[in-house]
Design an enzyme around this catalytic site. Structure first.
Site, PDB file in Angstrom:
ATOM      1  N   LYS A  11      12.342  61.022  -9.088  1.00  0.00           N
ATOM      2  CA  LYS A  11      11.138  61.512  -9.715  1.00  0.00           C
ATOM      3  C   LYS A  11      11.469  61.396 -11.357  1.00  0.00           C
ATOM      4  CE  LYS A  11       9.476  64.179  -5.857  1.00  0.00           C
ATOM      5  NZ  LYS A  11       8.796  65.353  -5.478  1.00  0.00           N
ATOM      6  N   PHE A  59      -0.860  72.204  -4.848  1.00  0.00           N
ATOM      7  CA  PHE A  59       0.014  71.575  -5.585  1.00  0.00           C
ATOM      8  C   PHE A  59      -0.354  70.022  -6.019  1.00  0.00           C
ATOM      9  CE2 PHE A  59       1.698  71.564  -1.283  1.00  0.00           C
ATOM     10  CZ  PHE A  59       2.163  70.085  -1.240  1.00  0.00           C
ATOM     11  N   THR A  93      12.813  71.519  -0.010  1.00  0.00           N
ATOM     12  CA  THR A  93      11.940  70.993  -1.204  1.00  0.00           C
ATOM     13  C   THR A  93      12.277  71.869  -2.303  1.00  0.00           C
ATOM     14  OG1 THR A  93      10.272  70.633   0.515  1.00  0.00           O
ATOM     15  CG2 THR A  93       9.301  70.980  -1.653  1.00  0.00           C
ATOM     16  N   ASN A 114      11.652  68.307  -8.008  1.00  0.00           N
ATOM     17  CA  ASN A 114      12.824  68.256  -7.393  1.00  0.00           C
ATOM     18  C   ASN A 114      13.627  67.157  -7.065  1.00  0.00           C
ATOM     19  OD1 ASN A 114      10.826  67.123  -5.587  1.00  0.00           O
ATOM     20  ND2 ASN A 114      10.942  68.389  -3.798  1.00  0.00           N
ATOM     21  N   HIS A 117      11.964  62.309  -3.766  1.00  0.00           N
ATOM     22  CA  HIS A 117      11.208  62.505  -2.785  1.00  0.00           C
ATOM     23  C   HIS A 117      11.928  61.573  -1.498  1.00  0.00           C
ATOM     24  CE1 HIS A 117       7.886  61.722   0.001  1.00  0.00           C
ATOM     25  NE2 HIS A 117       8.312  60.395   0.168  1.00  0.00           N
TER      26      HIS A 117
HETATM   27  P1  CMP Z   1       7.915  65.211  -1.841  1.00  0.00           P
HETATM   28  O1  CMP Z   1       9.331  65.093  -1.084  1.00  0.00           O
HETATM   29  O2  CMP Z   1       7.802  64.491  -3.107  1.00  0.00           O
HETATM   30  O3  CMP Z   1       6.732  65.269  -1.190  1.00  0.00           O
HETATM   31  C1  CMP Z   1       5.518  66.425  -1.470  1.00  0.00           C
HETATM   32  C2  CMP Z   1       5.895  67.058  -2.566  1.00  0.00           C
HETATM   33  O4  CMP Z   1       5.068  68.136  -2.910  1.00  0.00           O
HETATM   34  C3  CMP Z   1       7.264  67.729  -2.444  1.00  0.00           C
HETATM   35  O5  CMP Z   1       8.308  66.604  -2.627  1.00  0.00           O
HETATM   36  C4  CMP Z   1       7.088  68.743  -3.830  1.00  0.00           C
HETATM   37  O6  CMP Z   1       7.536  68.176  -5.017  1.00  0.00           O
HETATM   38  C5  CMP Z   1       5.705  69.008  -4.035  1.00  0.00           C
HETATM   39  N1  CMP Z   1       5.433  70.175  -3.709  1.00  0.00           N
HETATM   40  C6  CMP Z   1       4.961  71.271  -4.686  1.00  0.00           C
HETATM   41  N2  CMP Z   1       4.834  72.550  -4.058  1.00  0.00           N
HETATM   42  C7  CMP Z   1       5.026  72.421  -2.684  1.00  0.00           C
HETATM   43  C8  CMP Z   1       4.964  73.174  -1.802  1.00  0.00           C
HETATM   44  N3  CMP Z   1       4.533  74.424  -2.055  1.00  0.00           N
HETATM   45  N4  CMP Z   1       5.169  72.724  -0.311  1.00  0.00           N
HETATM   46  C9  CMP Z   1       5.679  71.397  -0.495  1.00  0.00           C
HETATM   47  N5  CMP Z   1       5.657  70.451  -1.321  1.00  0.00           N
HETATM   48  C10 CMP Z   1       5.389  70.955  -2.748  1.00  0.00           C
END
Ligand code: CMP
Length: 139
Positions: A11, A59, A93, A114, A117
């Site tokens: 990211k 989100f 996450t 985070n 992905h």
């Molecule tokens: P990613 O693996 O990129 O896939 C979905 C993304 O949504 C996740 O990582 C997080 O960065 C983002 N996200 C933000 N808030 C939430 C949440 N409450 N639950 C799940 N994903 C979230």
């Protein structure tokens, strides 16, 4: 049978923080093979398309804006049981509750920023790999 590929994106904040090399090193140390890789910037429309399963969640807007606001590195990773093993390597996450020594614990800041992905199923791994890469771009 578990699939052999997963799709990751490093990211924008992790790249801007200078952690691209550290994250790739952790991934390679864990036994994944890089089958395809590119540095790019997603348009807002492309980020919305990639994350469309989250459309409607609170989100969705901040996530897609963040993901289209800087560089990302998209990577197809290959390994037996790739999806599950990669999810174990990156942690939960939310980096603040992720297990010690996971990529998100080491390099993530919050649920949006985070660090990486990771595909959540074999079916999505294939869709996500096809989103970024043609067959000619894979080795
Ligand atoms: P990613 O693996 O990129 O896939 C979905 C993304 O949504 C996740 O990582 C997080 O960065 C983002 N996200 C933000 N808030 C939430 C949440 N409450 N639950 C799940 N994903 C979230």
């Amino acid at each position: 049978m578990a699939g052999r590929i997963t799709l990751t994106m490093i990211k924008p904040h992790a790249i801007e923080d200078g952690n691209l090399g550290n994250i790739l090193a952790k991934i390679l140390e864990a036994g994944f093979r890089i089958s395809a890789m590119k540095l790019l910037r997603l348009s807002l429309k492309q980020a919305q398309e990639f994350y469309k399963i989250h459309d409607g969640r609170e989100f969705y807007k901040p996530l897609t804006e963040f993901m289209s606001n800087g560089p990302i590195v998209a990577v197809i990773l290959e390994k037996e049981n790739a999806v599950q093993d990669f999810r174990k390597l990156i942690g939960t996450t939310d980096p603040t509750t992720a297990e010690e020594d996971t990529i998100r614990k080491l390099f993530g800041l919050n649920t949006k920023e985070n660090a990486v992905h990771g595909s959540d199923s074999d079916e999505n791994a294939k869709l996500e790999a096809d989103f970024f890469f043609s067959l000619l771009e894979r080795y």
